[in-house]
Design a protein around this motif. Structure first.
Motif, PDB file in Angstrom:
ATOM      1  N   VAL A 191       0.862  -1.195   0.000  1.00 45.68           N
ATOM      2  CA  VAL A 191       0.000   0.000   0.000  1.00 45.68           C
ATOM      3  C   VAL A 191       0.894   1.239   0.000  1.00 45.68           C
ATOM      4  O   VAL A 191       1.674   1.450   0.927  1.00 45.68           O
ATOM      5  N   LEU A 192       0.797   2.050  -1.077  1.00 51.86           N
ATOM      6  CA  LEU A 192       1.656   3.231  -1.229  1.00 51.86           C
ATOM      7  C   LEU A 192       0.804   4.485  -1.393  1.00 51.86           C
ATOM      8  O   LEU A 192      -0.335   4.408  -1.854  1.00 51.86           O
ATOM      9  N   PRO A 193       1.345   5.660  -1.039  1.00 50.68           N
ATOM     10  CA  PRO A 193       0.587   6.897  -1.256  1.00 50.68           C
ATOM     11  C   PRO A 193       0.383   7.135  -2.757  1.00 50.68           C
ATOM     12  O   PRO A 193       1.193   6.699  -3.573  1.00 50.68           O
ATOM     13  N   ASP A 194      -0.680   7.838  -3.085  1.00 50.90           N
ATOM     14  CA  ASP A 194      -0.977   8.159  -4.484  1.00 50.90           C
ATOM     15  C   ASP A 194      -0.464   9.574  -4.776  1.00 50.90           C
ATOM     16  O   ASP A 194      -0.988  10.547  -4.247  1.00 50.90           O
ATOM     17  N   PHE A 195       0.564   9.645  -5.617  1.00 49.40           N
ATOM     18  CA  PHE A 195       1.154  10.949  -5.939  1.00 49.40           C
ATOM     19  C   PHE A 195       0.676  11.490  -7.285  1.00 49.40           C
ATOM     20  O   PHE A 195       1.320  12.349  -7.871  1.00 49.40           O
ATOM     21  N   THR A 196      -0.458  10.983  -7.753  1.00 48.96           N
ATOM     22  CA  THR A 196      -0.991  11.439  -9.036  1.00 48.96           C
ATOM     23  C   THR A 196      -1.096  12.973  -9.037  1.00 48.96           C
ATOM     24  O   THR A 196      -1.625  13.571  -8.102  1.00 48.96           O
ATOM     25  N   GLY A 197      -0.549  13.586 -10.102  1.00 49.26           N
ATOM     26  CA  GLY A 197      -0.639  15.043 -10.228  1.00 49.26           C
ATOM     27  C   GLY A 197       0.510  15.779  -9.547  1.00 49.26           C
ATOM     28  O   GLY A 197       0.582  17.003  -9.622  1.00 49.26           O
ATOM     29  N   ILE A 198       1.402  15.052  -8.875  1.00 49.37           N
ATOM     30  CA  ILE A 198       2.557  15.692  -8.224  1.00 49.37           C
ATOM     31  C   ILE A 198       3.813  15.169  -8.899  1.00 49.37           C
ATOM     32  O   ILE A 198       4.135  13.979  -8.778  1.00 49.37           O
ATOM     33  N   ASP A 199       4.501  16.031  -9.649  1.00 48.96           N
ATOM     34  CA  ASP A 199       5.682  15.512 -10.346  1.00 48.96           C
ATOM     35  C   ASP A 199       6.987  15.994  -9.732  1.00 48.96           C
ATOM     36  O   ASP A 199       8.048  15.537 -10.119  1.00 48.96           O
ATOM     37  N   ARG A 200       6.904  16.913  -8.753  1.00 50.42           N
ATOM     38  CA  ARG A 200       8.136  17.226  -8.024  1.00 50.42           C
ATOM     39  C   ARG A 200       7.827  17.812  -6.647  1.00 50.42           C
ATOM     40  O   ARG A 200       6.807  18.465  -6.441  1.00 50.42           O
ATOM     41  N   VAL A 201       8.728  17.515  -5.698  1.00 50.70           N
ATOM     42  CA  VAL A 201       8.711  18.199  -4.410  1.00 50.70           C
ATOM     43  C   VAL A 201      10.136  18.706  -4.184  1.00 50.70           C
ATOM     44  O   VAL A 201      11.091  18.209  -4.771  1.00 50.70           O
ATOM     45  N   ASP A 202      10.272  19.729  -3.326  1.00 46.36           N
ATOM     46  CA  ASP A 202      11.596  20.326  -3.135  1.00 46.36           C
ATOM     47  C   ASP A 202      12.434  19.578  -2.105  1.00 46.36           C
ATOM     48  O   ASP A 202      13.658  19.594  -2.180  1.00 46.36           O
ATOM     49  N   ALA A 203      11.782  18.959  -1.125  1.00 39.06           N
ATOM     50  CA  ALA A 203      12.530  18.241  -0.078  1.00 39.06           C
ATOM     51  C   ALA A 203      11.594  17.253   0.604  1.00 39.06           C
ATOM     52  O   ALA A 203      10.375  17.437   0.618  1.00 39.06           O
ATOM     53  N   VAL A 204      12.185  16.208   1.169  1.00 35.91           N
ATOM     54  CA  VAL A 204      11.418  15.230   1.958  1.00 35.91           C
ATOM     55  C   VAL A 204      12.015  15.208   3.366  1.00 35.91           C
ATOM     56  O   VAL A 204      13.240  15.148   3.526  1.00 35.91           O
ATOM     57  N   LEU A 205      11.165  15.293   4.376  1.00 35.34           N
ATOM     58  CA  LEU A 205      11.597  15.143   5.762  1.00 35.34           C
ATOM     59  C   LEU A 205      11.093  13.793   6.261  1.00 35.34           C
ATOM     60  O   LEU A 205       9.898  13.498   6.134  1.00 35.34           O
TER      61      LEU A 205
END
Ligand SMILES: [Zn+2]
Length: 358
Positions: free
Chosen positions: A39-53
Protein backbone atom coordinates in the motif's frame (compact mmCIF):
# COMPACT_ATOMS: atom_id res chain seq x y z
CA UNK A 1 -2.22 30.73 1.35
CA UNK A 2 -0.03 27.70 2.08
CA UNK A 3 -1.79 24.37 2.30
CA UNK A 4 -1.37 20.96 3.82
CA UNK A 5 -2.35 18.16 1.45
CA UNK A 6 -3.04 14.93 3.31
CA UNK A 7 -1.94 12.58 0.53
CA UNK A 8 -2.14 9.53 2.81
CA UNK A 9 -2.34 8.73 6.50
CA UNK A 10 -5.82 10.12 7.24
CA UNK A 11 -8.99 8.06 7.69
CA UNK A 12 -7.30 4.77 8.59
CA UNK A 13 -3.99 3.00 9.23
CA UNK A 14 -2.45 4.01 5.89
CA UNK A 15 1.11 5.04 4.96
CA UNK A 16 2.35 8.47 6.03
CA UNK A 17 2.64 11.14 3.30
CA UNK A 18 1.76 14.80 3.97
CA UNK A 19 2.58 17.59 1.54
CA UNK A 20 3.17 21.16 2.74
CA UNK A 21 2.69 23.47 -0.22
CA UNK A 22 3.28 27.19 -0.53
CA UNK A 23 3.35 29.20 -3.74
CA UNK A 24 7.11 28.76 -4.07
CA UNK A 25 7.91 25.43 -2.45
CA UNK A 26 6.64 22.03 -1.43
CA UNK A 27 7.97 19.85 1.37
CA UNK A 28 6.88 16.23 1.77
CA UNK A 29 6.60 14.86 5.31
CA UNK A 30 7.32 11.09 5.20
CA UNK A 31 6.80 8.71 2.32
CA UNK A 32 5.57 5.41 3.74
CA UNK A 33 4.33 2.02 2.65
CA UNK A 34 1.77 -0.17 4.39
CA UNK A 35 1.38 -1.30 7.10
CA UNK A 36 -0.42 -3.73 4.77
CA UNK A 37 2.37 -4.64 2.28
CA UNK A 38 2.27 -2.88 -1.10
CA UNK A 39 0.00 0.00 0.00
CA UNK A 40 1.66 3.23 -1.23
CA UNK A 41 0.59 6.90 -1.26
CA UNK A 42 -0.98 8.16 -4.48
CA UNK A 43 1.15 10.95 -5.94
CA UNK A 44 -0.99 11.44 -9.04
CA UNK A 45 -0.64 15.04 -10.23
CA UNK A 46 2.56 15.69 -8.22
CA UNK A 47 5.68 15.51 -10.35
CA UNK A 48 8.14 17.23 -8.02
CA UNK A 49 8.71 18.20 -4.41
CA UNK A 50 11.60 20.33 -3.13
CA UNK A 51 12.53 18.24 -0.08
CA UNK A 52 11.42 15.23 1.96
CA UNK A 53 11.60 15.14 5.76
CA UNK A 54 11.56 11.66 7.35
CA UNK A 55 10.28 11.31 10.91
CA UNK A 56 11.73 7.82 11.56
CA UNK A 57 12.81 4.62 9.86
CA UNK A 58 9.62 2.50 10.10
CA UNK A 59 8.31 1.18 6.81
CA UNK A 60 4.93 2.95 7.07
CA UNK A 61 6.93 6.22 7.07
CA UNK A 62 9.82 5.47 4.68
CA UNK A 63 8.77 2.44 2.62
CA UNK A 64 7.82 4.56 -0.41
CA UNK A 65 11.31 6.05 -0.93
CA UNK A 66 11.62 4.11 -4.20
CA UNK A 67 9.05 6.58 -5.61
CA UNK A 68 11.52 9.53 -5.29
CA UNK A 69 12.44 9.51 -9.02
CA UNK A 70 8.74 10.30 -9.75
CA UNK A 71 9.03 13.37 -7.50
CA UNK A 72 12.12 14.93 -9.10
CA UNK A 73 14.65 13.16 -6.85
CA UNK A 74 14.51 15.70 -4.01
CA UNK A 75 16.95 15.92 -1.10
CA UNK A 76 15.88 13.72 1.84
CA UNK A 77 16.36 14.88 5.44
CA UNK A 78 16.49 12.54 8.45
CA UNK A 79 18.46 12.09 11.66
CA UNK A 80 21.72 10.13 11.61
CA UNK A 81 20.04 7.34 13.62
CA UNK A 82 17.21 7.08 11.07
CA UNK A 83 19.71 6.75 8.22
CA UNK A 84 21.68 4.12 10.13
CA UNK A 85 18.52 2.06 10.67
CA UNK A 86 17.87 1.85 6.92
CA UNK A 87 21.25 1.30 5.25
CA UNK A 88 19.57 -0.15 2.16
CA UNK A 89 17.24 2.83 1.59
CA UNK A 90 16.99 3.67 -2.13
CA UNK A 91 18.36 7.20 -1.70
CA UNK A 92 21.62 8.28 -3.38
CA UNK A 93 24.37 9.52 -1.04
CA UNK A 94 24.20 12.90 -2.80
CA UNK A 95 20.50 13.24 -1.83
CA UNK A 96 20.95 12.34 1.86
CA UNK A 97 20.92 15.14 4.42
CA UNK A 98 21.39 14.73 8.18
CA UNK A 99 19.17 16.50 10.71
CA UNK A 100 20.10 17.16 14.34
CA UNK A 101 17.75 15.47 16.86
CA UNK A 102 16.82 18.82 18.31
CA UNK A 103 17.28 22.37 17.11
CA UNK A 104 16.40 24.35 14.01
CA UNK A 105 17.19 24.49 10.32
CA UNK A 106 16.02 26.69 7.48
CA UNK A 107 14.76 24.80 4.44
CA UNK A 108 13.13 26.30 1.32
CA UNK A 109 12.82 29.58 3.26
CA UNK A 110 10.91 27.78 6.04
CA UNK A 111 12.08 27.65 9.65
CA UNK A 112 11.91 24.03 10.83
CA UNK A 113 12.30 23.02 14.47
CA UNK A 114 12.63 19.40 15.54
CA UNK A 115 12.67 17.29 18.69
CA UNK A 116 12.66 13.63 19.73
CA UNK A 117 9.44 11.60 19.65
CA UNK A 118 10.12 8.76 22.11
CA UNK A 119 9.06 6.25 19.45
CA UNK A 120 12.18 5.17 17.53
CA UNK A 121 15.89 5.96 18.00
CA UNK A 122 16.45 9.40 16.46
CA UNK A 123 12.72 9.69 15.60
CA UNK A 124 11.71 13.34 15.14
CA UNK A 125 8.70 15.62 15.13
CA UNK A 126 8.80 18.71 12.93
CA UNK A 127 7.48 22.21 13.58
CA UNK A 128 7.25 24.23 10.36
CA UNK A 129 6.87 27.99 10.34
CA UNK A 130 4.65 27.74 7.23
CA UNK A 131 1.49 29.90 7.33
CA UNK A 132 0.18 30.03 10.89
CA UNK A 133 2.59 27.14 11.74
CA UNK A 134 2.28 23.36 11.60
CA UNK A 135 3.51 20.45 13.69
CA UNK A 136 3.92 16.97 12.24
CA UNK A 137 4.41 14.49 15.11
CA UNK A 138 5.25 11.41 12.98
CA UNK A 139 4.71 8.59 15.49
CA UNK A 140 5.25 9.53 19.13
CA UNK A 141 5.02 8.23 22.68
CA UNK A 142 5.61 9.77 26.08
CA UNK A 143 5.88 6.38 27.80
CA UNK A 144 9.08 4.85 26.44
CA UNK A 145 11.43 4.08 29.33
CA UNK A 146 14.41 4.37 26.96
CA UNK A 147 13.64 6.89 24.22
CA UNK A 148 13.32 10.60 25.09
CA UNK A 149 10.18 12.57 24.29
CA UNK A 150 10.41 16.34 23.94
CA UNK A 151 7.18 18.33 23.89
CA UNK A 152 6.80 20.49 20.76
CA UNK A 153 6.08 24.25 20.82
CA UNK A 154 2.73 25.90 20.01
CA UNK A 155 1.23 25.66 16.51
CA UNK A 156 -2.01 26.44 14.71
CA UNK A 157 -2.26 23.03 13.02
CA UNK A 158 -1.09 19.67 14.39
CA UNK A 159 -0.88 16.35 12.58
CA UNK A 160 -0.97 13.94 15.49
CA UNK A 161 -0.38 10.18 15.73
CA UNK A 162 -3.81 8.92 16.79
CA UNK A 163 -3.09 5.24 15.95
CA UNK A 164 -4.58 3.97 19.21
CA UNK A 165 -7.89 5.78 18.89
CA UNK A 166 -9.59 5.69 22.28
CA UNK A 167 -6.98 3.45 24.00
CA UNK A 168 -6.00 4.85 27.39
CA UNK A 169 -4.24 1.91 29.11
CA UNK A 170 -0.82 2.68 30.62
CA UNK A 171 2.39 0.88 29.68
CA UNK A 172 2.93 -0.27 33.29
CA UNK A 173 -0.36 -2.21 33.22
CA UNK A 174 0.54 -3.72 29.87
CA UNK A 175 3.92 -4.77 31.23
CA UNK A 176 2.25 -6.91 33.94
CA UNK A 177 0.35 -8.87 31.27
CA UNK A 178 3.44 -9.18 29.09
CA UNK A 179 5.55 -10.47 31.98
CA UNK A 180 2.94 -13.17 32.70
CA UNK A 181 2.77 -14.19 29.04
CA UNK A 182 6.57 -14.33 28.68
CA UNK A 183 7.26 -16.31 31.86
CA UNK A 184 8.17 -19.86 30.88
CA UNK A 185 9.39 -18.73 27.48
CA UNK A 186 8.22 -16.75 24.48
CA UNK A 187 9.52 -15.01 21.40
CA UNK A 188 8.53 -11.35 21.58
CA UNK A 189 8.64 -10.12 17.99
CA UNK A 190 9.64 -6.47 17.42
CA UNK A 191 10.28 -4.13 14.48
CA UNK A 192 13.75 -2.86 13.56
CA UNK A 193 14.43 0.41 15.35
CA UNK A 194 11.46 0.02 17.66
CA UNK A 195 10.51 -1.32 21.05
CA UNK A 196 13.32 -3.91 21.34
CA UNK A 197 15.57 -2.03 23.82
CA UNK A 198 12.54 -0.95 25.89
CA UNK A 199 11.36 -4.56 26.23
CA UNK A 200 14.82 -5.84 27.13
CA UNK A 201 15.24 -3.30 29.92
CA UNK A 202 11.66 -3.62 31.23
CA UNK A 203 11.67 -7.45 31.33
CA UNK A 204 15.22 -7.70 32.75
CA UNK A 205 14.14 -5.32 35.52
CA UNK A 206 11.43 -7.88 36.34
CA UNK A 207 14.00 -10.68 36.52
CA UNK A 208 13.15 -12.56 33.31
CA UNK A 209 16.00 -14.44 31.52
CA UNK A 210 16.03 -12.33 28.36
CA UNK A 211 17.96 -13.12 25.17
CA UNK A 212 18.19 -10.96 22.05
CA UNK A 213 18.86 -11.39 18.33
CA UNK A 214 21.65 -9.67 16.39
CA UNK A 215 19.52 -6.64 15.48
CA UNK A 216 18.28 -5.88 19.00
CA UNK A 217 21.87 -6.35 20.28
CA UNK A 218 23.00 -3.83 17.66
CA UNK A 219 20.33 -1.33 18.75
CA UNK A 220 21.35 -1.68 22.41
CA UNK A 221 24.99 -1.09 21.44
CA UNK A 222 24.01 1.90 19.27
CA UNK A 223 22.08 3.55 22.12
CA UNK A 224 24.94 2.87 24.53
CA UNK A 225 27.28 4.72 22.16
CA UNK A 226 24.75 7.52 21.52
CA UNK A 227 23.45 8.25 24.99
CA UNK A 228 21.81 11.52 23.91
CA UNK A 229 19.23 9.27 22.19
CA UNK A 230 18.30 7.60 25.52
CA UNK A 231 16.71 8.90 28.73
CA UNK A 232 19.35 9.54 31.39
CA UNK A 233 17.46 7.34 33.93
CA UNK A 234 18.23 4.22 31.87
CA UNK A 235 21.90 4.84 31.06
CA UNK A 236 22.88 2.38 33.82
CA UNK A 237 20.36 -0.23 32.62
CA UNK A 238 21.65 0.13 29.07
CA UNK A 239 25.21 -0.55 30.21
CA UNK A 240 23.98 -3.89 31.60
CA UNK A 241 21.54 -4.69 28.78
CA UNK A 242 24.28 -4.37 26.19
CA UNK A 243 25.68 -7.68 27.54
CA UNK A 244 22.36 -9.57 27.16
CA UNK A 245 22.98 -13.15 25.89
CA UNK A 246 22.31 -13.76 22.21
CA UNK A 247 19.57 -16.05 20.91
CA UNK A 248 20.92 -16.40 17.35
CA UNK A 249 22.96 -19.54 18.07
CA UNK A 250 21.22 -20.86 21.15
CA UNK A 251 17.44 -20.45 21.39
CA UNK A 252 15.19 -22.66 23.48
CA UNK A 253 11.39 -22.44 23.80
CA UNK A 254 11.91 -21.70 27.52
CA UNK A 255 13.91 -18.50 26.72
CA UNK A 256 12.40 -15.03 26.63
CA UNK A 257 13.65 -13.94 23.20
CA UNK A 258 13.30 -10.42 21.87
CA UNK A 259 13.85 -10.52 18.13
CA UNK A 260 12.89 -8.92 14.78
CA UNK A 261 10.63 -9.08 12.69
CA UNK A 262 7.44 -7.83 14.18
CA UNK A 263 5.03 -10.26 12.53
CA UNK A 264 7.44 -13.23 12.34
CA UNK A 265 7.79 -12.10 8.74
CA UNK A 266 11.60 -11.81 8.68
CA UNK A 267 14.64 -12.21 10.90
CA UNK A 268 15.06 -14.57 13.84
CA UNK A 269 11.34 -14.36 14.71
CA UNK A 270 10.57 -15.83 11.28
CA UNK A 271 13.20 -18.62 11.62
CA UNK A 272 11.88 -19.59 15.05
CA UNK A 273 8.27 -19.55 13.79
CA UNK A 274 9.28 -22.00 11.08
CA UNK A 275 11.22 -24.29 13.48
CA UNK A 276 8.56 -26.98 13.79
CA UNK A 277 10.65 -29.46 15.81
CA UNK A 278 10.58 -27.12 18.82
CA UNK A 279 7.43 -25.03 18.64
CA UNK A 280 8.24 -21.62 20.10
CA UNK A 281 5.41 -19.54 21.55
CA UNK A 282 5.00 -15.99 20.27
CA UNK A 283 3.88 -12.66 21.61
CA UNK A 284 3.03 -9.89 19.13
CA UNK A 285 2.53 -6.33 20.30
CA UNK A 286 2.05 -4.21 17.18
CA UNK A 287 -0.25 -3.93 14.19
CA UNK A 288 -0.83 -7.46 12.78
CA UNK A 289 -1.47 -7.41 9.01
CA UNK A 290 -3.82 -9.89 7.32
CA UNK A 291 -2.01 -12.86 5.72
CA UNK A 292 1.05 -12.41 7.95
CA UNK A 293 2.74 -15.32 9.77
CA UNK A 294 1.76 -13.53 13.01
CA UNK A 295 -1.91 -13.72 12.09
CA UNK A 296 -1.59 -17.47 11.42
CA UNK A 297 0.34 -18.10 14.64
CA UNK A 298 -2.34 -16.30 16.64
CA UNK A 299 -5.13 -18.18 14.88
CA UNK A 300 -3.48 -21.54 15.53
CA UNK A 301 -2.89 -20.78 19.23
CA UNK A 302 0.93 -20.59 19.04
CA UNK A 303 0.90 -16.84 19.42
CA UNK A 304 -0.98 -14.17 21.26
CA UNK A 305 -1.34 -10.44 20.86
CA UNK A 306 -0.78 -8.14 23.80
CA UNK A 307 -0.68 -4.34 23.70
CA UNK A 308 2.59 -2.45 24.29
CA UNK A 309 2.21 1.28 23.83
CA UNK A 310 4.58 2.88 21.34
CA UNK A 311 2.02 5.47 20.25
CA UNK A 312 0.24 8.09 22.39
CA UNK A 313 -2.76 7.15 24.50
CA UNK A 314 -5.94 9.12 23.96
CA UNK A 315 -5.14 11.31 26.97
CA UNK A 316 -1.68 12.06 25.51
CA UNK A 317 -3.22 13.19 22.22
CA UNK A 318 -5.66 15.46 24.01
CA UNK A 319 -2.87 16.87 26.20
CA UNK A 320 -0.73 17.58 23.13
CA UNK A 321 -3.57 19.45 21.46
CA UNK A 322 -4.11 21.55 24.61
CA UNK A 323 -0.38 22.23 25.10
CA UNK A 324 0.17 23.33 21.51
CA UNK A 325 -3.04 25.37 21.46
CA UNK A 326 -3.82 23.86 18.04
CA UNK A 327 -6.96 25.12 16.33
CA UNK A 328 -6.78 22.50 13.58
CA UNK A 329 -6.00 18.86 14.42
CA UNK A 330 -5.39 16.14 11.86
CA UNK A 331 -5.74 12.77 13.64
CA UNK A 332 -3.46 10.50 11.63
CA UNK A 333 -3.25 6.73 11.14
CA UNK A 334 -6.63 5.93 12.69
CA UNK A 335 -10.06 4.84 11.54
CA UNK A 336 -12.44 7.51 12.92
CA UNK A 337 -14.84 4.71 13.97
CA UNK A 338 -12.18 3.47 16.41
CA UNK A 339 -11.69 6.91 17.95
CA UNK A 340 -15.21 8.05 18.77
CA UNK A 341 -14.37 9.45 22.19
CA UNK A 342 -11.20 11.16 20.96
CA UNK A 343 -13.05 12.74 18.04
CA UNK A 344 -15.89 13.90 20.29
CA UNK A 345 -13.42 15.48 22.71
CA UNK A 346 -11.52 17.35 19.97
CA UNK A 347 -14.81 18.39 18.34
CA UNK A 348 -14.62 21.05 15.67
CA UNK A 349 -10.82 21.24 15.82
CA UNK A 350 -10.68 18.01 13.79
CA UNK A 351 -9.76 18.34 10.10
CA UNK A 352 -10.06 15.35 7.79
CA UNK A 353 -10.02 17.28 4.52
CA UNK A 354 -7.53 16.52 1.78
CA UNK A 355 -6.51 20.19 1.55
CA UNK A 356 -6.17 22.21 4.76
CA UNK A 357 -5.26 25.91 4.82
CA UNK A 358 -2.23 26.56 6.99
ZN1 LIG B 1 6.68 4.08 13.78
Amino acid sequence: MPELITLSGVGGKTPAAFLVKSQEHSILLDIGEGPEPGVLPDFTGIDRVDAVLLSHAHVDHVGGLALLPNLGNPEVYASQATWELMPEAPVADTQRRILPVSGQISLCGTQITMGQTGHAPGGLWFHLGTGRSLIYMGDHSEESPVLPYEAPPAAHTVIVDASYGDRNTDLETQLDALENAAKGGAVIAVPIGGRGPDLVIALQARGLPVKVDEQVARELAFLTKNLHLANSQVHGDLAKAVNTPRADQDAKPSDVIIAVGPNADYGLAQSLAEATDEPFRFVFTGFVPQNSPAKRLIETGRGEWLPWNVHPRMKDVIKLVEQTGAKQVVPAFVDPNKATHLFNTLGNRICLDRAIKL
